[in-house]
Design a protein around this motif. Structure first.
Motif, mmCIF file in Angstrom:
data_model
loop_
_atom_site.group_PDB
_atom_site.id
_atom_site.type_symbol
_atom_site.label_atom_id
_atom_site.label_comp_id
_atom_site.label_asym_id
_atom_site.label_seq_id
_atom_site.Cartn_x
_atom_site.Cartn_y
_atom_site.Cartn_z
ATOM 1 N N PRO A 51 0.823 -1.213 0.000
ATOM 2 C CA PRO A 51 0.000 0.000 0.000
ATOM 3 C C PRO A 51 0.853 1.259 0.000
ATOM 4 C CG PRO A 51 -0.043 -1.040 2.148
ATOM 5 C CD PRO A 51 0.679 -1.983 1.228
ATOM 6 N N ARG A 52 0.242 2.339 -0.347
ATOM 7 C CA ARG A 52 0.931 3.609 -0.571
ATOM 8 C C ARG A 52 1.893 3.996 0.549
ATOM 9 N NH1 ARG A 52 -1.875 9.535 -0.914
ATOM 10 N NH2 ARG A 52 -0.983 10.212 -2.905
ATOM 11 N N GLY A 53 1.448 3.876 1.784
ATOM 12 C CA GLY A 53 2.272 4.338 2.900
ATOM 13 C C GLY A 53 2.879 3.237 3.722
ATOM 14 N N GLY A 54 2.960 2.016 3.180
ATOM 15 C CA GLY A 54 3.528 0.908 3.929
ATOM 16 C C GLY A 54 2.454 0.084 4.605
ATOM 17 N N GLY A 55 2.869 -0.896 5.372
ATOM 18 C CA GLY A 55 1.921 -1.794 6.013
ATOM 19 C C GLY A 55 1.921 -3.147 5.330
ATOM 20 N N GLU A 56 0.858 -3.896 5.500
ATOM 21 C CA GLU A 56 0.765 -5.223 4.928
ATOM 22 C C GLU A 56 0.301 -5.165 3.481
ATOM 23 O OE1 GLU A 56 -1.656 -7.661 7.404
ATOM 24 O OE2 GLU A 56 -0.294 -7.532 9.122
ATOM 25 N N PRO A 57 0.683 -6.149 2.662
ATOM 26 C CA PRO A 57 0.302 -6.143 1.248
ATOM 27 C C PRO A 57 -1.215 -6.188 1.065
ATOM 28 C CG PRO A 57 2.002 -7.786 1.684
ATOM 29 C CD PRO A 57 1.519 -7.311 3.008
ATOM 30 N N VAL A 58 -1.660 -5.624 -0.042
ATOM 31 C CA VAL A 58 -3.087 -5.628 -0.410
ATOM 32 C C VAL A 58 -3.217 -6.215 -1.810
ATOM 33 C CG1 VAL A 58 -3.628 -3.657 1.060
ATOM 34 C CG2 VAL A 58 -2.932 -3.271 -1.306
ATOM 35 N N PRO A 59 -4.396 -6.724 -2.169
ATOM 36 C CA PRO A 59 -4.575 -7.302 -3.509
ATOM 37 C C PRO A 59 -4.339 -6.286 -4.616
ATOM 38 C CG PRO A 59 -6.326 -8.018 -2.042
ATOM 39 C CD PRO A 59 -5.570 -6.938 -1.316
ATOM 40 N N GLU A 60 -3.753 -6.754 -5.712
ATOM 41 C CA GLU A 60 -3.495 -5.914 -6.881
ATOM 42 C C GLU A 60 -4.125 -6.547 -8.118
ATOM 43 O OE1 GLU A 60 -3.196 -3.573 -8.597
ATOM 44 O OE2 GLU A 60 -1.473 -3.455 -9.889
ATOM 45 N N ALA A 61 -3.473 -7.496 -8.773
ATOM 46 C CA ALA A 61 -4.138 -8.238 -9.844
ATOM 47 C C ALA A 61 -5.207 -9.145 -9.256
ATOM 48 C CB ALA A 61 -3.122 -9.064 -10.633
ATOM 49 N N ALA A 62 -5.051 -9.502 -8.002
ATOM 50 C CA ALA A 62 -6.056 -10.308 -7.316
ATOM 51 C C ALA A 62 -7.176 -9.426 -6.782
ATOM 52 C CB ALA A 62 -5.422 -11.080 -6.174
ATOM 53 N N LYS A 63 -8.357 -10.029 -6.713
ATOM 54 C CA LYS A 63 -9.485 -9.381 -6.046
ATOM 55 C C LYS A 63 -9.412 -9.636 -4.549
ATOM 56 C CE LYS A 63 -13.473 -11.261 -6.794
ATOM 57 N NZ LYS A 63 -14.738 -11.651 -7.471
ATOM 58 N N GLU A 64 -8.953 -10.846 -4.211
ATOM 59 C CA GLU A 64 -8.760 -11.201 -2.809
ATOM 60 C C GLU A 64 -7.745 -12.322 -2.711
ATOM 61 O OE1 GLU A 64 -12.538 -12.390 -1.353
ATOM 62 O OE2 GLU A 64 -12.737 -14.105 -2.706
ATOM 63 N N CYS A 65 -6.997 -12.327 -1.614
ATOM 64 C CA CYS A 65 -6.006 -13.371 -1.346
ATOM 65 C C CYS A 65 -5.992 -13.642 0.144
ATOM 66 C CB CYS A 65 -4.609 -12.934 -1.772
ATOM 67 S SG CYS A 65 -4.259 -12.949 -3.534
ATOM 68 N N GLY A 66 -5.584 -14.853 0.512
ATOM 69 C CA GLY A 66 -5.424 -15.152 1.926
ATOM 70 C C GLY A 66 -5.065 -16.592 2.172
ATOM 71 N N THR A 120 -5.745 -20.131 3.676
ATOM 72 C CA THR A 120 -6.992 -20.849 3.904
ATOM 73 C C THR A 120 -6.802 -22.027 4.850
ATOM 74 O OG1 THR A 120 -6.612 -22.167 1.896
ATOM 75 C CG2 THR A 120 -7.949 -20.169 1.673
ATOM 76 N N ASP A 121 -5.672 -22.032 5.562
ATOM 77 C CA ASP A 121 -5.431 -23.050 6.578
ATOM 78 C C ASP A 121 -4.865 -22.362 7.809
ATOM 79 O OD1 ASP A 121 -2.932 -22.326 5.634
ATOM 80 O OD2 ASP A 121 -2.103 -24.355 5.804
ATOM 81 N N SER A 122 -4.721 -23.106 8.885
ATOM 82 C CA SER A 122 -4.228 -22.520 10.130
ATOM 83 C C SER A 122 -2.712 -22.534 10.222
ATOM 84 C CB SER A 122 -4.817 -23.286 11.330
ATOM 85 O OG SER A 122 -4.443 -24.663 11.277
ATOM 86 N N GLY A 123 -2.049 -23.208 9.252
ATOM 87 C CA GLY A 123 -0.597 -23.360 9.345
ATOM 88 C C GLY A 123 0.190 -22.513 8.376
ATOM 89 N N ASN A 124 -0.464 -21.570 7.660
ATOM 90 C CA ASN A 124 0.208 -20.702 6.685
ATOM 91 C C ASN A 124 0.941 -21.492 5.605
ATOM 92 O OD1 ASN A 124 -0.636 -18.392 8.081
ATOM 93 N ND2 ASN A 124 1.184 -18.380 9.367
ATOM 94 N N GLU A 125 0.264 -22.540 5.095
ATOM 95 C CA GLU A 125 0.853 -23.374 4.050
ATOM 96 C C GLU A 125 -0.018 -23.447 2.791
ATOM 97 O OE1 GLU A 125 3.402 -26.899 5.771
ATOM 98 O OE2 GLU A 125 1.484 -26.828 6.856
ATOM 99 N N ARG A 126 -1.201 -22.908 2.821
ATOM 100 C CA ARG A 126 -2.091 -22.921 1.648
ATOM 101 C C ARG A 126 -2.603 -21.498 1.433
ATOM 102 N NH1 ARG A 126 -7.418 -23.559 -0.191
ATOM 103 N NH2 ARG A 126 -7.703 -25.177 -1.811
ATOM 104 N N TYR A 127 -2.188 -20.912 0.317
ATOM 105 C CA TYR A 127 -2.507 -19.508 0.044
ATOM 106 C C TYR A 127 -3.309 -19.434 -1.250
ATOM 107 C CZ TYR A 127 -1.833 -14.434 0.188
ATOM 108 O OH TYR A 127 -2.026 -13.072 0.277
ATOM 109 N N GLU A 128 -4.453 -18.790 -1.186
ATOM 110 C CA GLU A 128 -5.402 -18.792 -2.302
ATOM 111 C C GLU A 128 -5.691 -17.364 -2.771
ATOM 112 O OE1 GLU A 128 -10.067 -19.885 -2.490
ATOM 113 O OE2 GLU A 128 -8.742 -21.570 -1.959
ATOM 114 N N CYS A 129 -5.687 -17.171 -4.078
ATOM 115 C CA CYS A 129 -5.995 -15.865 -4.671
ATOM 116 C C CYS A 129 -7.072 -16.017 -5.739
ATOM 117 C CB CYS A 129 -4.758 -15.243 -5.312
ATOM 118 S SG CYS A 129 -3.466 -14.753 -4.145
ATOM 119 N N THR A 130 -7.954 -15.032 -5.798
ATOM 120 C CA THR A 130 -8.950 -14.949 -6.860
ATOM 121 C C THR A 130 -8.671 -13.693 -7.672
ATOM 122 O OG1 THR A 130 -10.604 -16.047 -5.482
ATOM 123 C CG2 THR A 130 -11.404 -14.838 -7.409
#
Length: 534
Positions: free
Chosen positions: A78-93, A95-105
């Motif tokens: 994002p413009r002033g820093g912080g955590e990443p936000v979707p760009e070509a994706a509409k949403e990302c995140g 989808t598991d509790s162990g940070n091993e499966r990451y899904e983008c639409t």
């Protein structure tokens, strides 16, 4: 408008503009033509570096600054820093509790600048290609936690990671994850030259002389669909041989803005001036400089030699003598304003001391003086680099424990020689890929690292880096991060020297200057527009 220095808050994620507009206009470059930006970065294709703008190869701040304008990524900072936000994706995140499966639409209506639609298959192709080519620059290491990539339909991309990696969204915001056109980028080989075909906010036309870009012309991409809002129609990026030539061009009005890398004298002059139509803007920076060691080279194989250098070098004197207010001493690979930073080298070595260094060498049975060569690049980090290495030589020689020579080499050869292990000691800079401690540690210490270092510490690679990546809360990850820094201070595979600030100088009719560079020194050309001179 009077010239003035304006400093933005030095807190990542809390940047806020403090620069008042000198009039306003939302027509960007239309009224006064393309906005011209000067840089001392050079862009050269050579036998050693044949594909400077291929995201599967490029891994330096200058090349990435061209790619960020032209290639689209699933995420963006994002413009002033912080955590990443979707760009070509509409949403990302995750989808598991162990940070091993990451899904983008993907967003609706994504297209390359050519007009061809972008699908999930193109995203998979782009990242699989980087991992398959595995270029010598080490850039693929950023995606090393990717195991497999799955697509579902035209819009869904699922990343299955080998190990937990809470920093993965940051990596998807870097050019190595740029979405490329499969018909323009071969699956199993690099795309040489200076053409870029993407879906970012601009298209690129490079004017080339010999094997070097003389001018990079960015034109607004009308087919762009994403998070960013370009405030101009055209930008011309003009490389200069040195900062003095760039400054002269700004004074003459040949360019509208100049950025990395300015000299301390230029910064001091613009800071103190009270008249004129050029303003200086200072922003927080995460650039670091350091010495790298080929720990298999006979002269520095014994870590006592490297420890003695860490004990002797006076970072404060080095930074103030060469760079003035533009730099401050650094006692860890992790900069002071990044979560997890510790002053590991100061905690271990304290104040510079030749006597303590002598004891370290004597205990290890090292014969003195130790004769070694400090290698640096002559044309990549600005005119202060040579003086910096002269100061390092003086400090080490003065101890009586070292006999030092310094040697400068052009960047294209220097980078290739460093990767080939031809230097025992060499100086480099690091502009982070993303503002997290992991990106100041893993690229130097993990398998397939940026420096191709022979140094291996199994505790760092097998336990501490994976452990830190499991934690989405980076404060919780700090214990692992601090332990890595302590190991580095003891083994000294790299020796941090200083952390820099960054500056932009612009004519007072250019708006958005305070956003032209983010904290990681990434150019954000879409933020610039032409207003009214004050």
């Amino acid at each position: 408008m009077n010239r003035k220095t304006l400093v933005l808050p030095a807190v990542i994620g809390l940047l806020a503009p403090v620069l008042a507009a000198c009039g306003g206009s939302d027509d960007g470059g239309r009224a006064g033509g393309a906005i011209t930006v000067g840089t001392t970065d050079s862009y050269t294709a050579s036998k050693e570096a044949p594909a400077p703008l291929d995201p599967a190869y490029a891994y330096d701040a200058g090349s990435w600054n061209l790619l960020r304008q032209t290639l689209q990524t699933l995420m963006t900072m994002p413009r002033g820093g912080g955590e990443p936000v979707p760009e070509a994706a509409k949403e990302c995140g995750f989808t598991d509790s162990g940070n091993e499966r990451y899904e983008c639409t993907l967003r609706d209506g994504l297209k390359f600048a050519s007009g061809d639609a972008i699908t999930a298959t193109d995203v998979k192709y782009s990242i699989d290609r980087v991992l398959g080519i595995k270029a010598s620059t080490g850039v693929s290491g950023l995606l090393s936690t990717v195991d497999t990539i799955e697509t579902q339909g035209y819009k869904k991309v699922i990343f299955h990671l080998r190990t937990p990696d809470a920093t993965f969204p940051y990596k998807l915001a870097t050019p190595v994850a740029g979405i490329v056109h499969p018909e323009e980028y071969p699956r199993d080989k690099l795309r040489t030259g200076f053409k870029v075909d993407g879906s970012g906010p601009y298209t690129l036309r490079a004017e080339v002389k010999g094997d070097t870009i003389a001018k990079a012309v960015f034109t607004k991409n009308d087919r762009y669909t994403g998070q960013l809002t370009p405030k101009n129609n055209s930008i011309e990026l003009r490389p200069f041989a040195d900062a003095d030539a760039m400054g002269a061009a700004l004074d003459k009005g040949d360019i509208d803005l100049m950025t990395r890398t300015m000299t301390p004298a230029q910064v001091e002059k613009l800071s103190s001036a009270t008249t004129g139509d050029v303003k200086l803007t200072a922003t927080p920076g995460l650039e670091i400089r350091y010495l790298g060691f080929n720990t298999e080279a006979p002269v520095v194989r014994d870590k006592a030699v490297r420890q003695a250098m860490a004990q002797i070098i006076d970072r404060g004197q080095l930074a103030s003598t060469v760079y003035g207010e533009m730099a401050e001493p650094l006692f860890s690979l992790v900069p002071a304003n990044i979560t997890g930073h510790s002053n590991a080298f100061f905690n271990k070595y304290g104040a510079p001391s030749a006597d303590k260094a002598r004891q370290i060498l004597s205990k290890a049975g090292v014969t003195t003086p130790v004769r070694l060569t400090l290698n640096y690049t002559t044309d990549h980090y600005g005119s202060g680099t040579k003086k910096e290495f002269e100061v390092l030589k003086t400090q080490l020689d003065r101890s009586g424990l070292f006999k030092v020579e310094i040697k400068g080499t052009k960047w294209t050869d220097f980078r290739a020689d460093g990767l080939d292990g031809k230097y025992a000691v060499y100086g480099l800079g690091w502009f982070p890929d993303f503002p997290d401690a992991d990106n100041f540690l893993a690229p130097f210490l993990d398998e397939g690292n940026f420096l191709a270092l022979p140094y291996v510490n199994s505790a760092i690679r097998d336990d501490l880096i994976p452990q830190s990546r499991r934690e989405a809360d980076r404060l919780i990850a700090s214990d692992s991060i601090e332990e890595i820094q302590n190991i580095v201070a003891d083994d000294v595979p790299v020796l941090p020297l200083w952390q820099g600030k960054q500056y932009v100088a612009a004519r007072d009719d250019i708006q958005g200057v305070e956003w032209a560079l983010d904290s990681s020194s990434n150019l954000q050309l879409w933020e610039l527009s032409r207003g009214v001179s004050g």
